[in-house]
Motif scaffolding. Structure first.
Motif: not given
Length: 209
Positions: A55, A58-59, A76, A116
């Protein structure tokens, strides 16, 4: 139809002062506006995934770091699902006790999942961060059992309301009402303070009706 998301940050159920105050407010809101809906998110019962390496990776692709591979995309997608429930609400009612000067870790966990890029905030190298939520409002109930505004330093510090106020502003929620029930060991009339907090919640209903 107004969609309200009640985020319950206490694990104490019916013994929770913050939850009790928020539920009293929501009861009056529904009496004033029967078309409103309340979605209750009890963080201690929610299946919140860890914000793990996939995660985080992905961010970071939103900032130009790395690529969104299959594992990162799957991670994500989980984040998007959880965040969509939050973003779809019109009003946030957050009932949050103070833990060690700050917020309970389950609430921080939830905030770390949903805050996010491209979902709740945007980023530009020149403009910096911008909140993406528009036209939302929040009602936050702050409770504590020892710390109180104006209490001596030995009773603690407020990383509780200061943190949530910063976060709500960061994601773009500009209209925020706060209600406190925070009697310290020096408070002469805790029950009177609670009655005043309930009255303040009731007045918020009248203002927004």
């Amino acid at each position: 139809m107004t969609k309200i998301l009640h985020i319950v940050a206490s694990p104490r159920g019916t013994a929770s002062q913050s939850t009790e105050l928020a539920e009293a407010y929501l009861k009056e809101v529904l009496e004033e506006d029967p078309s409103a809906t309340v979605d209750t998110l009890e963080l201690w019962k929610a299946d919140l995934p860890e914000f793990d390496g996939d995660k985080a990776a992905a961010k970071m692709t939103f900032f130009g770091v790395g690529d969104m591979g299959a594992a990162q995309q799957s991670a994500w997608d989980q984040v998007v699902d959880i965040t969509t429930r939050f973003a779809d609400a019109d009003v946030y009612v957050i009932s949050v006790p103070m833990w060690n000067g700050g917020v309970p870790y389950k609430l921080k966990h939830y905030i770390d999942i949903i805050t996010q890029p491209g979902l709740l905030f945007g980023f530009d190298p020149d403009a910096g961060y911008t909140g993406l939520l528009q036209g939302k409002r929040a009602v936050v109930v702050y409770t504590s059992g020892v710390w109180a505004p104006g209490a001596p330093k030995k009773y603690g510090s407020d990383f509780h309301s200061e943190y949530l106020a910063w976060w709500l502003d960061f994601i773009g929620v500009q209209e925020v009402s706060s209600v406190r029930f925070q009697p310290s060991l020096l408070t002469p009339d805790p029950e009177g303070d609670k009655t005043a907090a309930l009255q303040e919640m009731s007045e918020l209903v009248r203002v927004k009706a």
